[in-house]
Design a protein around this motif. Structure first.
Motif, PDB file in Angstrom:
ATOM      1  N   VAL A 196      57.265  62.807  49.970  1.00  0.00           N
ATOM      2  CA  VAL A 196      56.427  63.688  50.790  1.00  0.00           C
ATOM      3  C   VAL A 196      54.960  63.486  50.441  1.00  0.00           C
ATOM      4  O   VAL A 196      54.085  63.380  51.318  1.00  0.00           O
ATOM      5  CB  VAL A 196      56.838  65.161  50.595  1.00  0.00           C
ATOM      6  N   SER A 202      53.677  60.010  51.807  1.00  0.00           N
ATOM      7  CA  SER A 202      53.490  59.978  53.266  1.00  0.00           C
ATOM      8  C   SER A 202      52.301  60.838  53.683  1.00  0.00           C
ATOM      9  O   SER A 202      51.549  60.486  54.601  1.00  0.00           O
ATOM     10  CB  SER A 202      54.765  60.450  53.970  1.00  0.00           C
ATOM     11  N   THR A 203      52.087  61.983  53.003  1.00  0.00           N
ATOM     12  CA  THR A 203      50.972  62.868  53.356  1.00  0.00           C
ATOM     13  C   THR A 203      49.628  62.220  53.001  1.00  0.00           C
ATOM     14  O   THR A 203      48.669  62.282  53.781  1.00  0.00           O
ATOM     15  CB  THR A 203      51.108  64.218  52.645  1.00  0.00           C
ATOM     16  N   VAL A 205      48.102  67.994  58.048  1.00  0.00           N
ATOM     17  CA  VAL A 205      47.040  67.007  58.254  1.00  0.00           C
ATOM     18  C   VAL A 205      46.318  67.261  59.572  1.00  0.00           C
ATOM     19  O   VAL A 205      45.077  67.241  59.638  1.00  0.00           O
ATOM     20  CB  VAL A 205      47.622  65.580  58.218  1.00  0.00           C
ATOM     21  N   GLN A 256      51.131  73.271  51.082  1.00  0.00           N
ATOM     22  CA  GLN A 256      50.677  72.685  52.339  1.00  0.00           C
ATOM     23  C   GLN A 256      51.313  71.324  52.596  1.00  0.00           C
ATOM     24  O   GLN A 256      51.450  70.889  53.738  1.00  0.00           O
ATOM     25  CB  GLN A 256      49.157  72.551  52.328  1.00  0.00           C
ATOM     26  N   PHE A 257      51.725  70.650  51.530  1.00  0.00           N
ATOM     27  CA  PHE A 257      52.301  69.322  51.696  1.00  0.00           C
ATOM     28  C   PHE A 257      53.674  69.380  52.366  1.00  0.00           C
ATOM     29  O   PHE A 257      54.188  68.362  52.830  1.00  0.00           O
ATOM     30  CB  PHE A 257      52.401  68.619  50.346  1.00  0.00           C
ATOM     31  N   TYR A 258      54.270  70.555  52.399  1.00  0.00           N
ATOM     32  CA  TYR A 258      55.566  70.711  53.049  1.00  0.00           C
ATOM     33  C   TYR A 258      55.422  71.253  54.475  1.00  0.00           C
ATOM     34  O   TYR A 258      56.414  71.565  55.128  1.00  0.00           O
ATOM     35  CB  TYR A 258      56.464  71.641  52.223  1.00  0.00           C
ATOM     36  N   CYS A 303      40.951  61.229  48.854  1.00  0.00           N
ATOM     37  CA  CYS A 303      41.978  62.035  48.173  1.00  0.00           C
ATOM     38  C   CYS A 303      41.800  61.943  46.664  1.00  0.00           C
ATOM     39  O   CYS A 303      41.496  60.859  46.127  1.00  0.00           O
ATOM     40  CB  CYS A 303      43.371  61.557  48.548  1.00  0.00           C
TER      41      CYS A 303
END
Length: 616
Positions: A500, A503-504, A468, A461-463, A515
């Motif tokens: 990545v 920034s996420t 978000v 999901q981070f890609y 988080c």
């Protein structure tokens, strides 16, 4: 070689020209030799006619002149008939005798003309002359036959040289064609090979492997799928150049170990495949282990003797009951390879009935997972996290379970890897997020107690650039207060792409989410990374709390981690805690929360609600 071919071809062509000239000359000479026999025969016949004319009183000086001219040419004087003068001893001897007898015969003719009463000497000489003329004709004929034989020999030699020339041309052309075909095959083979490792690219490997399997049913073939464990560590720590050098050397080792009718290929990254022949399956393990020991030795000579183990799955075609193509065998070898990763088996695993069952189960999950999402067969369990300071549940982690239509519960370690492999894990993550938010909303609307819930987010999901926004949309749809939601992700994402991840997390924090880093310490953790990441919670992996045989070291490490991250304002959660003495120690060193069977197992939603309602 080329100069020799050109010289040989030139010699053959010159030989043909020479033999052609000699043959043309021999043919012309044969024609002249035929005229020679005719004119020697004319001499014989005309002389007999001359004598008869003389005997009947009809002398012919023109005939004498005619015979003189023929004999002169036969003896080498140029004349109107163009007769040859063969350099043959027998013929020249007979011709010489015939010429002398002709001169003698002419004298007798002159004498007979003066005295016609005495014809006996003329007739006797005429008979002798006739016999000599016969001998001369036979001699000329023998000479002509010899010349014809020579002509035939020249023709045969020329034919042989012509055939040899054409054979040579054909041979040279065939060699050139074969060289071109060989060059084309080599070039074509090069285009099908992986530039780095020299083994076949996967498409070419599949084509050639299928051809070998189909073409040699008498052989026992096995398909192997092998890779390095945690090869990404090599690239990340030592750089891609060193990683490429390992792959290149490994490819060379695999190629060197091949026998006839065997292949090696590269799927991607550090994943290699092999098609090997065998008599006893132990050979397969011994051969592959020998290759792996060589690459380990190669790595041990570089970069502080760092090395990685290999994981190899082996599928013997005779063990597969289904009728499959090469792709199916590769899948089964790959599936066997993946069982090595669990650590429950040795490095070389054969595809067998148990793996077949697991593969069948995986394929079943693949077939059912789309419909299962639509039918909402997945249910959320909640495992409380206990705050050590109070001894009460302070939050919970949402864990997904699959309750199939027959009522059976499928554990997450069975279906989550399949969702990840099929790139469906994002849908499952959002499913859980939506279910948690719906449940929280229902509790809030009913004025019932709630606790903050953490939801797992997969690394894929981070890609996703819209990740978000989608989670904010789900949260806002149910109007959930931000402090009730926490997103968990594993530390491995940091080593894939730190930028990545950073920034996420910043975007998630800006959107109001808490988080947490999950499974910290499971991979190649870096404490220095924590000072860059604005995370709220650090979950220490259960690896530190298992019976490793060196609990003191583990305790020192855990205490150090907790002390350090507290200075960054990060709360800590110890995962997988099962014993009260572990709880006591964690409380002593200041750990904030504990999650594990020592307090609670994952609870169905109804049981978790009872816990909340009871005030735990």
């Amino acid at each position: 070689m080329k100069r020799w071919l050109k010289s040989s071809l030139a010699f053959l062509f010159l030989s043909l020209l020479l033999l052609g000239g000699v043959t043309v000359h021999a043919i012309t000479q044969a024609q002249d030799d035929g005229r020679l026999i005719n004119y020697v025969g004319i001499v014989r016949g005309a002389t007999q006619r001359l004598v008869k004319l003389e005997l009947v009183g009809q002398p012919s000086d023109e005939l004498i002149i005619y015979l003189d001219s023929i004999l002169d040419e036969l003896n080498g004087t140029a004349g109107e008939f163009g007769l040859p003068c063969p350099n043959d001893a027998h013929y020249q001897e007979d011709l010489h005798d015939l010429t002398q007898m002709w001169d003698n015969l002419k004298g007798h003719i002159a004498a007979y003309r003066e005295n016609t009463e005495d014809s006996a000497p003329l007739v006797m000489l005429s008979e002798a002359y006739f016999m000599q003329a016969n001998n001369t004709v036979f001699c000329a004929e023998a000479y002509t036959v010899h010349q014809n034989h020579m002509l035939l020999l020249f023709c045969l030699v020329m034919l042989a040289v012509m055939l040899l020339t054409w054979a040579f041309i054909f041979w040279a052309a065939s060699r050139k064609i074969l060289r071109l075909e060989d060059t084309n095959q080599k070039l074509n083979d090069l285009t099908q090979r992986d530039p780095l490792t020299g083994v076949y690219q996967i498409k070419a490997f599949k084509e050639q492997a299928q051809r070998l399997i189909n073409g040699h049913p008498e052989y026992k073939f096995a398909v192997l799928h092998t890779d390095f464990s945690d090869f990404k560590y090599i690239n990340d720590v030592f750089g891609y150049d060193y990683g490429d050098s390992i792959l290149s050397h490994y490819g060379a080792l695999l190629r060197d170990g091949l026998s006839k009718h065997e292949l090696a290929g590269r799927v991607s990254a550090d994943n290699f495949v092999l098609l090997l022949r065998y008599e006893d399956r132990k050979e397969l393990v011994l051969r592959q282990r020998s290759t792996d020991e060589k690459i380990t030795e190669f790595m041990s000579r570089s970069h502080d003797r760092q090395s990685l183990t290999t994981c190899c799955g082996i599928c013997c075609i005779e063990d597969v009951i289904e009728s499959l193509e090469i792709g199916g065998y590769l899948d089964r070898a790959n599936f066997a390879r993946k069982t090595v990763k669990t650590g429950s088996r040795q490095n070389y695993v054969f595809y067998d009935d148990s793996i077949r069952h697991r593969l069948w189960e995986q394929k079943s999950i693949e077939r059912r997972m789309y419909d299962a999402l639509d039918r909402r067969e997945f249910t959320v369990y909640y495992q409380p996290k206990v705050k050590l300071e109070t001894g009460r549940a302070a939050s919970a982690e949402a864990l997904v379970r699959w309750r199939s239509d027959d009522g059976a519960i499928i554990p997450p370690d069975r279906f989550i890897p399949v969702f990840e492999q099929k790139l469906m894990i994002d849908r499952l993550d959002r499913y859980v997020m939506d279910d948690v938010c719906r449940w929280l909303r229902s509790r809030l609307d009913a004025k019932l107690p709630v606790l903050p819930v953490s939801v797992n987010v997969s690394r894929l999901q981070f890609y996703d650039v819209g990740f978000v926004d989608r989670y904010v949309e789900i949260r806002d749809k149910y109007q959930i207060p931000p402090e009730l939601l926490e997103l968990e992700f594993t530390e491995s994402i940091a080593f894939e792409n730190t930028e990545v991840l950073l920034s996420t997390i910043q975007a998630l924090k800006a959107a109001g989410f808490a988080c947490a880093i999950d499974d910290f310490g499971k991979g190649y953790s870096s404490l220095s990374l924590l000072k860059q990441l604005p995370v709220d919670v650090l979950k220490i992996d259960s690896l530190f709390f298992t019976d490793s045989g060196d609990c003191k070291r583990d305790n020192v490490i855990v205490a150090g981690i907790i002390d350090m991250v507290h200075k960054f304002g990060i709360r800590t959660v110890a995962e997988g805690i099962e014993h009260p003495d572990q709880v006591s120690y964690l409380k002593q060193i200041g750990c904030d929360y504990v999650q594990g069977y020592v307090f609670y197992r994952p609870l169905p939603q109804a049981d978790f609600e009872k816990l909340l309602d009871s005030g735990n």
